[in-house]
Design a protein around this motif. Structure first.
Motif, PDB file in Angstrom:
ATOM      1  N   PHE A 109      95.277   7.213 -37.541  1.00 16.31           N
ATOM      2  CA  PHE A 109      94.313   6.231 -37.060  1.00 16.31           C
ATOM      3  C   PHE A 109      95.016   5.052 -36.406  1.00 16.31           C
ATOM      4  O   PHE A 109      96.004   4.523 -36.919  1.00 16.31           O
ATOM      5  CB  PHE A 109      93.450   5.732 -38.215  1.00 16.31           C
ATOM      6  N   GLY A 110      94.510   4.623 -35.257  1.00 20.67           N
ATOM      7  CA  GLY A 110      94.951   3.380 -34.633  1.00 20.67           C
ATOM      8  C   GLY A 110      96.154   3.472 -33.725  1.00 20.67           C
ATOM      9  O   GLY A 110      96.517   2.481 -33.098  1.00 20.67           O
ATOM     10  N   LEU A 111      96.786   4.648 -33.640  1.00 21.74           N
ATOM     11  CA  LEU A 111      97.950   4.760 -32.776  1.00 21.74           C
ATOM     12  C   LEU A 111      97.524   5.001 -31.334  1.00 21.74           C
ATOM     13  O   LEU A 111      96.462   5.583 -31.074  1.00 21.74           O
ATOM     14  CB  LEU A 111      98.853   5.905 -33.236  1.00 21.74           C
ATOM     15  N   PRO A 112      98.339   4.559 -30.379  1.00 21.28           N
ATOM     16  CA  PRO A 112      97.991   4.783 -28.968  1.00 21.28           C
ATOM     17  C   PRO A 112      97.880   6.270 -28.668  1.00 21.28           C
ATOM     18  O   PRO A 112      98.604   7.096 -29.232  1.00 21.28           O
ATOM     19  CB  PRO A 112      99.178   4.155 -28.214  1.00 21.28           C
ATOM     20  N   LYS A 113      96.996   6.603 -27.757  1.00 19.46           N
ATOM     21  CA  LYS A 113      96.812   7.993 -27.385  1.00 19.46           C
ATOM     22  C   LYS A 113      97.783   8.365 -26.275  1.00 19.46           C
ATOM     23  O   LYS A 113      98.420   7.512 -25.662  1.00 19.46           O
ATOM     24  CB  LYS A 113      95.369   8.227 -26.920  1.00 19.46           C
ATOM     25  N   THR A 114      97.866   9.641 -26.016  1.00 20.08           N
ATOM     26  CA  THR A 114      98.694  10.116 -24.919  1.00 20.08           C
ATOM     27  C   THR A 114      98.054   9.721 -23.598  1.00 20.08           C
ATOM     28  O   THR A 114      96.862   9.405 -23.541  1.00 20.08           O
ATOM     29  CB  THR A 114      98.847  11.639 -24.985  1.00 20.08           C
ATOM     30  N   PRO A 115      98.808   9.732 -22.491  1.00 19.02           N
ATOM     31  CA  PRO A 115      98.238   9.354 -21.186  1.00 19.02           C
ATOM     32  C   PRO A 115      97.011  10.190 -20.853  1.00 19.02           C
ATOM     33  O   PRO A 115      96.962  11.386 -21.120  1.00 19.02           O
ATOM     34  CB  PRO A 115      99.389   9.650 -20.211  1.00 19.02           C
ATOM     35  N   SER A 116      96.021   9.544 -20.269  1.00 26.80           N
ATOM     36  CA  SER A 116      94.764  10.219 -19.963  1.00 26.80           C
ATOM     37  C   SER A 116      94.652  10.614 -18.496  1.00 26.80           C
ATOM     38  O   SER A 116      93.588  11.015 -18.038  1.00 26.80           O
ATOM     39  CB  SER A 116      93.585   9.316 -20.342  1.00 26.80           C
ATOM     40  N   VAL A 117      95.731  10.465 -17.752  1.00 23.70           N
ATOM     41  CA  VAL A 117      95.733  10.866 -16.349  1.00 23.70           C
ATOM     42  C   VAL A 117      96.927  11.778 -16.100  1.00 23.70           C
ATOM     43  O   VAL A 117      97.951  11.688 -16.783  1.00 23.70           O
ATOM     44  CB  VAL A 117      95.801   9.648 -15.400  1.00 23.70           C
ATOM     45  N   LEU A 118      96.792  12.631 -15.116  1.00 23.51           N
ATOM     46  CA  LEU A 118      97.876  13.540 -14.756  1.00 23.51           C
ATOM     47  C   LEU A 118      98.811  12.878 -13.762  1.00 23.51           C
ATOM     48  O   LEU A 118      98.391  12.028 -12.972  1.00 23.51           O
ATOM     49  CB  LEU A 118      97.299  14.819 -14.145  1.00 23.51           C
ATOM     50  N   PRO A 119     100.090  13.258 -13.775  1.00 24.13           N
ATOM     51  CA  PRO A 119     101.016  12.712 -12.773  1.00 24.13           C
ATOM     52  C   PRO A 119     100.669  13.230 -11.396  1.00 24.13           C
ATOM     53  O   PRO A 119      99.975  14.241 -11.241  1.00 24.13           O
ATOM     54  CB  PRO A 119     102.380  13.241 -13.244  1.00 24.13           C
ATOM     55  N   GLN A 120     101.151  12.544 -10.374  1.00 31.64           N
ATOM     56  CA  GLN A 120     100.930  12.971  -8.993  1.00 31.64           C
ATOM     57  C   GLN A 120     101.736  14.229  -8.696  1.00 31.64           C
ATOM     58  O   GLN A 120     102.884  14.346  -9.109  1.00 31.64           O
ATOM     59  CB  GLN A 120     101.341  11.873  -8.016  1.00 31.64           C
ATOM     60  N   ARG A 121     101.117  15.151  -7.994  1.00 33.04           N
ATOM     61  CA  ARG A 121     101.850  16.328  -7.553  1.00 33.04           C
ATOM     62  C   ARG A 121     102.748  15.957  -6.379  1.00 33.04           C
ATOM     63  O   ARG A 121     102.394  15.128  -5.537  1.00 33.04           O
ATOM     64  CB  ARG A 121     100.880  17.440  -7.156  1.00 33.04           C
ATOM     65  N   LEU A 122     103.915  16.570  -6.335  1.00 33.80           N
ATOM     66  CA  LEU A 122     104.854  16.290  -5.264  1.00 33.80           C
ATOM     67  C   LEU A 122     104.438  17.041  -4.009  1.00 33.80           C
ATOM     68  O   LEU A 122     104.078  18.219  -4.076  1.00 33.80           O
ATOM     69  CB  LEU A 122     106.265  16.710  -5.667  1.00 33.80           C
ATOM     70  N   ASP A 123     104.498  16.364  -2.860  1.00 36.04           N
ATOM     71  CA  ASP A 123     104.241  17.075  -1.615  1.00 36.04           C
ATOM     72  C   ASP A 123     105.503  17.826  -1.201  1.00 36.04           C
ATOM     73  O   ASP A 123     106.533  17.771  -1.882  1.00 36.04           O
ATOM     74  CB  ASP A 123     103.773  16.117  -0.512  1.00 36.04           C
ATOM     75  N   TYR A 124     105.421  18.529  -0.077  1.00 37.06           N
ATOM     76  CA  TYR A 124     106.527  19.389   0.335  1.00 37.06           C
ATOM     77  C   TYR A 124     107.828  18.600   0.496  1.00 37.06           C
ATOM     78  O   TYR A 124     108.888  19.024   0.010  1.00 37.06           O
ATOM     79  CB  TYR A 124     106.182  20.088   1.648  1.00 37.06           C
ATOM     80  N   LYS A 125     107.742  17.452   1.149  1.00 34.84           N
ATOM     81  CA  LYS A 125     108.941  16.650   1.382  1.00 34.84           C
ATOM     82  C   LYS A 125     109.526  16.140   0.069  1.00 34.84           C
ATOM     83  O   LYS A 125     110.751  16.185  -0.142  1.00 34.84           O
ATOM     84  CB  LYS A 125     108.618  15.474   2.313  1.00 34.84           C
ATOM     85  N   GLN A 126     108.665  15.653  -0.808  1.00 31.22           N
ATOM     86  CA  GLN A 126     109.137  15.149  -2.103  1.00 31.22           C
ATOM     87  C   GLN A 126     109.778  16.265  -2.926  1.00 31.22           C
ATOM     88  O   GLN A 126     110.790  16.051  -3.600  1.00 31.22           O
ATOM     89  CB  GLN A 126     107.969  14.527  -2.867  1.00 31.22           C
ATOM     90  N   MET A 127     109.193  17.461  -2.867  1.00 35.90           N
ATOM     91  CA  MET A 127     109.746  18.595  -3.597  1.00 35.90           C
ATOM     92  C   MET A 127     111.115  18.962  -3.057  1.00 35.90           C
ATOM     93  O   MET A 127     112.051  19.237  -3.824  1.00 35.90           O
ATOM     94  CB  MET A 127     108.790  19.785  -3.503  1.00 35.90           C
ATOM     95  N   GLU A 128     111.257  18.959  -1.747  1.00 34.69           N
ATOM     96  CA  GLU A 128     112.551  19.265  -1.130  1.00 34.69           C
ATOM     97  C   GLU A 128     113.603  18.235  -1.538  1.00 34.69           C
ATOM     98  O   GLU A 128     114.750  18.590  -1.822  1.00 34.69           O
ATOM     99  CB  GLU A 128     112.408  19.306   0.389  1.00 34.69           C
ATOM    100  N   GLU A 129     113.221  16.987  -1.568  1.00 33.04           N
ATOM    101  CA  GLU A 129     114.157  15.929  -1.967  1.00 33.04           C
ATOM    102  C   GLU A 129     114.590  16.107  -3.418  1.00 33.04           C
ATOM    103  O   GLU A 129     115.766  15.911  -3.761  1.00 33.04           O
ATOM    104  CB  GLU A 129     113.515  14.559  -1.764  1.00 33.04           C
ATOM    105  N   LYS A 130     113.641  16.488  -4.275  1.00 34.90           N
ATOM    106  CA  LYS A 130     113.970  16.746  -5.684  1.00 34.90           C
ATOM    107  C   LYS A 130     114.970  17.891  -5.794  1.00 34.90           C
ATOM    108  O   LYS A 130     115.967  17.806  -6.515  1.00 34.90           O
ATOM    109  CB  LYS A 130     112.700  17.091  -6.465  1.00 34.90           C
ATOM    110  N   LEU A 131     114.694  18.983  -5.103  1.00 39.34           N
ATOM    111  CA  LEU A 131     115.577  20.150  -5.169  1.00 39.34           C
ATOM    112  C   LEU A 131     116.975  19.809  -4.674  1.00 39.34           C
ATOM    113  O   LEU A 131     117.974  20.231  -5.259  1.00 39.34           O
ATOM    114  CB  LEU A 131     114.985  21.301  -4.356  1.00 39.34           C
ATOM    115  N   GLN A 132     117.048  19.055  -3.597  1.00 39.57           N
ATOM    116  CA  GLN A 132     118.363  18.665  -3.064  1.00 39.57           C
ATOM    117  C   GLN A 132     119.108  17.787  -4.055  1.00 39.57           C
ATOM    118  O   GLN A 132     120.322  17.946  -4.259  1.00 39.57           O
ATOM    119  CB  GLN A 132     118.185  17.948  -1.728  1.00 39.57           C
TER     120      GLN A 132
END
Length: 339
Positions: free
Chosen positions: A301-324
């Motif tokens: 009781f009384g503890l903070p809950k987990t996040p209630s929103v999902l993270p943003q999905r990476l677009d193609y460019k962001q995904m490529e940058e992550k992989l690199q």
């Protein structure tokens, strides 16, 4: 005359009783109606976490491949099936004996520690042949691994399953990018599974046949066909996939263990594990039910809950940058080891 008076008196008595009964019904009816309105208009119980978990179940589809053997079908494998395995989009046990009730397939590989690599190769080939287009991610785990599927899906959600990447707990070895611990479990994207089967498993130059450790060798095969070893640590650098039981890591990581020479990223010795942990290895029979209770039934009781929103999905460019970035991310740990 007397009869008329008697009828009049009885009529008055009955009338009075009916009036009281009507008033009572109207009163209780008003109270009931008020209660009903209060219930209907009250703020609903928050269901954000359950709703998001259900949504991710359909949007981030995971096929679980669990390594087991016939002697474990009715023990550890059964525990996996009744606990975390039930949250997979599909659960398949990789064995040397078919078991329709369990969902185990006979891969026609002799049970032996030296044959684990061959067995996992056969299992990943089976998953590719039958299910590559039906699921987004393909998790390989042992029957003594416990996986928090909701956290796995949340972690995977931003990433494109058509990117050539795999995740897990990263170990060091002779090749610079390392590999993912088999006991902690590792997860391949759809494209990683596709590349492994189309270009690696049928090419002994990229994916030699030997009796090396299953996880190390699969990692070597994946990297040879351009699959990037992703970083699954949280924003504080804490591991999500754990190759040990939590009791061996908490309250802090102890130095002087066999893990010391395998860590790809130097751990934070004072804080072993991510709050969004995904997997634990070396799970005992009683641990499955213990994890289930503390993770899914106990409420504080009384503890903070987990996040209630999902993270943003990476677009193609962001995904490529992550992989690199991950592809160029070489650990600053000590020299590679030959394991």
């Amino acid at each position: 005359m007397f009869r008329n008076v008697l009828c009049l008196v009885l009529g008055l008595i009955v009338g009075m009783q009916l009036t009281e009964l009507w008033d009572y019904l109207m009163l209780t009816g008003d109270e009931y109606e008020s209660t009903a309105i209060a219930v209907d208009t009250a703020a609903p119980t928050p269901l954000a976490e359950a709703t998001l978990a259900d949504r991710l179940y359909h949007e981030t589809r995971v096929l679980c491949l669990v390594l087991t053997m016939p002697t474990q079908h009715k023990t550890k494998a059964a525990k996996v099936m009744s606990t975390w395995g039930a949250r997979c989009n599909k659960l398949i046990f990789l064995s040397s004996q078919d078991d329709v009730e369990l969902g185990a397939v006979n891969l026609n590989v002799t049970e032996s520690r030296d044959n684990l690599y061959a067995k996992v190769r056969a299992g990943l080939a089976y998953a590719y042949e039958h299910y590559v287009e039906d699921y987004d991610w393909f998790l390989k785990a042992d029957d003594d691994t416990y996986v928090v599927m909701e956290n796995l899906r949340l972690f995977l959600y931003p990433y494109d399953p058509e990117a050539a990447v795999f995740f897990g707990h990263r170990f060091r070895t002779t090749y610079p990018h390392g590999y993912m611990s088999g006991g902690a479990g590792y997860v391949l994207s759809r494209d990683a599974l596709r590349r492994l089967n189309l270009f690696a498993l049928n090419n002994t130059k990229f994916c030699p046949l030997n009796t090396n450790a299953e996880d190390r060798q699969i990692g070597h095969c994946l990297l040879n066909v351009g699959v990037v070893a992703g970083d699954s640590r949280d924003e504080l650098g804490r591991e999500r996939f754990l190759p040990l039981h939590p009791r061996h890591l908490m309250p802090r990581i102890q130095s002087g263990t066999w893990l010391d020479k395998y860590y790809y990223f130097k751990p934070n010795l004072s804080d072993c594990c991510s709050d969004s942990g995904i997997s634990f290895h070396y799970t005992k029979m009683y641990d499955y039910d213990m994890y289930e209770f503390f993770l899914y039934h106990l409420r504080i009781f009384g503890l903070p809950k987990t996040p209630s929103v999902l993270p943003q999905r990476l677009d193609y460019k962001q995904m490529e940058e992550k992989l690199q970035y991950w592809d160029q991310q070489i650990s600053d740990n000590t020299a590679p080891i030959d394991d």
